[in-house]
Design an enzyme around this catalytic site. Structure first.
Site, PDB file in Angstrom:
ATOM      1  N   LYS A  84      65.693  96.229 -10.109  1.00  0.00           N
ATOM      2  CA  LYS A  84      64.829  96.120  -8.926  1.00  0.00           C
ATOM      3  C   LYS A  84      64.156  94.742  -8.864  1.00  0.00           C
ATOM      4  CE  LYS A  84      65.835 100.017  -7.033  1.00  0.00           C
ATOM      5  NZ  LYS A  84      66.504 100.094  -5.726  1.00  0.00           N
TER       6      LYS A  84
ATOM      7  N   ILE B 217      57.503 107.836  -4.116  1.00  0.00           N
ATOM      8  CA  ILE B 217      57.822 108.532  -2.861  1.00  0.00           C
ATOM      9  C   ILE B 217      58.490 109.858  -3.210  1.00  0.00           C
ATOM     10  CG2 ILE B 217      59.018 108.338  -0.633  1.00  0.00           C
ATOM     11  CD1 ILE B 217      56.972 106.045  -1.141  1.00  0.00           C
TER      12      ILE B 217
ATOM     13  N   TYR C 175      66.437 100.211 -14.547  1.00  0.00           N
ATOM     14  CA  TYR C 175      65.909 100.338 -13.183  1.00  0.00           C
ATOM     15  C   TYR C 175      64.960  99.183 -12.871  1.00  0.00           C
ATOM     16  CZ  TYR C 175      63.983 102.535  -9.006  1.00  0.00           C
ATOM     17  OH  TYR C 175      63.608 102.789  -7.716  1.00  0.00           O
TER      18      TYR C 175
ATOM     19  N   ASP D  28      76.973 106.995   2.527  1.00  0.00           N
ATOM     20  CA  ASP D  28      76.590 107.537   1.214  1.00  0.00           C
ATOM     21  C   ASP D  28      77.868 107.917   0.474  1.00  0.00           C
ATOM     22  OD1 ASP D  28      75.239 109.375  -0.853  1.00  0.00           O
ATOM     23  OD2 ASP D  28      73.525 108.855   0.391  1.00  0.00           O
TER      24      ASP D  28
ATOM     25  N   THR E 284      61.008 112.194  -3.179  1.00  0.00           N
ATOM     26  CA  THR E 284      62.429 112.319  -2.818  1.00  0.00           C
ATOM     27  C   THR E 284      63.154 113.047  -3.954  1.00  0.00           C
ATOM     28  OG1 THR E 284      63.185 110.317  -3.951  1.00  0.00           O
ATOM     29  CG2 THR E 284      62.376 110.029  -1.693  1.00  0.00           C
TER      30      THR E 284
ATOM     31  N   ASN F 222      70.140 100.272   0.760  1.00  0.00           N
ATOM     32  CA  ASN F 222      69.112 101.138   0.177  1.00  0.00           C
ATOM     33  C   ASN F 222      69.600 101.977  -1.004  1.00  0.00           C
ATOM     34  OD1 ASN F 222      66.689 103.124   0.308  1.00  0.00           O
ATOM     35  ND2 ASN F 222      68.475 104.409   0.750  1.00  0.00           N
TER      36      ASN F 222
END
Ligand SMILES: NC(=O)c1ccc[n+]([C@@H]2O[C@H](COP(=O)([O-])OP(=O)(O)OC[C@H]3O[C@@H](n4cnc5c(N)ncnc54)[C@H](O)[C@@H]3O)[C@@H](O)[C@H]2O)c1
Length: 257
Positions: free
Chosen positions: A160, A189, A156, A37, A191, A90
């Site tokens: 994607k 999700i 985005y 990261d 997060t 990811n």
């Protein structure tokens, strides 16, 4: 024998959210996992979590939009564990909640640099290592927004979709050489990324936004990052040996509507 016994792999963006929980599932399934990261503190926390659960993990800082840092991640993984069986690309960013007409170009470039260029650079470096060996599994994080359009997050959605396309192209190109390339497409999700998006849309009103996101899926709730991790661990494992070029939705049925 667990899904990933004796396997080594890395997960980018695993200092938080889906990446963190995927790294944890993969370690529970027996893999040695390199956590990577730009957020050093978050990455080290993930490593501590995995070690606390009796798993094997190591942290390497890397910005996926920088080619040299991707190479450093692969070399560092080989230096630490001597092999690389799977790579989970990811890391991603949301960018501003704006439509095409209003999207600032500098923000568009930033989202492309991480979400698309980052995945492309990583796949090139991973393939360069895996092709001579004739084996390996690559997984990318696309999104349900990589399969259907959605308003208010132009860059985005575009990046994607591009990740889904790159996944399919690379799968076809490299399947005869023994390398599988797949993508997981999460729905909504819970997060930190979604927390931030909710705060941008309506500061202080996270819960109604989460309720609406959950209600939009036939299962009536948002997903948990671990639920993406379970799919990710399977996709990079030998249990998925005939699976390549897949964009796997894990979205509580949202795209089935
Ligand atoms: N949360 C959702 O609802 C959802 C849905 C579909 C897809 N996704 C995708 O899942 C992936 C993970 O998202 P999340 O929800 O866990 O978000 P998150 O913000 O919790 O985690 C993303 C991680 O990526 C890291 N990162 C950002 N830029 C980076 C860079 N240049 N190099 C390396 N790491 C970087 C961040 O520091 C962070 O730790 C992203 O690709 C995201 O687009 C998320």
């Amino acid at each position: 024998m667990s899904l990933l016994t004796n396997k080594v792999g890395f997960v980018t963006g695993s200092g938080s959210g889906i990446g963190r929980e995927s790294a944890r599932v993969m370690a529970r399934e027996g893999a040695a996992v390199v956590v990577s990261d730009i957020n050093v503190e978050g990455g080290k926390e993930t490593v501590e979590m995995i070690r606390g659960e009796g798993g094997e993990a190591f942290f390497i800082a890397a910005d996926v939009s920088r080619e040299s840092e991707i190479h450093g991640l692969i070399e560092g993984t080989l230096g630490q564990y001597g092999r690389l069986d799977f790579a989970y690309n990811n890391a991603g960013i949301a960018g501003p909640t704006k439509g095409v007409a209003d999207y600032p170009l500098d923000e568009f470039d930033k989202v492309v640099a991480v979400n698309l260029r980052g995945v492309f650079l990583a796949m090139q470096a991973e393939l360069a290592h895996m092709l001579p060996l004739g084996r390996g599994a690559i997984l990318n994080t696309s999104s349900t927004f990589g399969l259907v359009g959605y308003p208010g997050c132009a860059a985005y959605v575009a990046t994607k979709h591009a990740v889904a396309g790159l996944t399919r192209a690379a799968a076809i190109e490299n399947s005869a050489a023994g390398i599988r390339v797949n993508a997981v497409c999460p729905g909504a999700i819970a997060t930190p990324m979604v927390d931030e998006m909710a705060d941008e849309i309506s500061p202080g009103a996270r819960q109604p936004i989460f309720d609406a996101l959950g209600a939009a899926a036939p299962m009536g709730r948002m997903g948990r990052p671990q639920e993406i991790g379970e799919a990710a661990a399977w996709l990079v494992s030998d249990a998925a040996s005939f699976v390549t070029g897949l964009t796997m939705t894990v979205d509580g049925g949202w795209t089935a509507q």
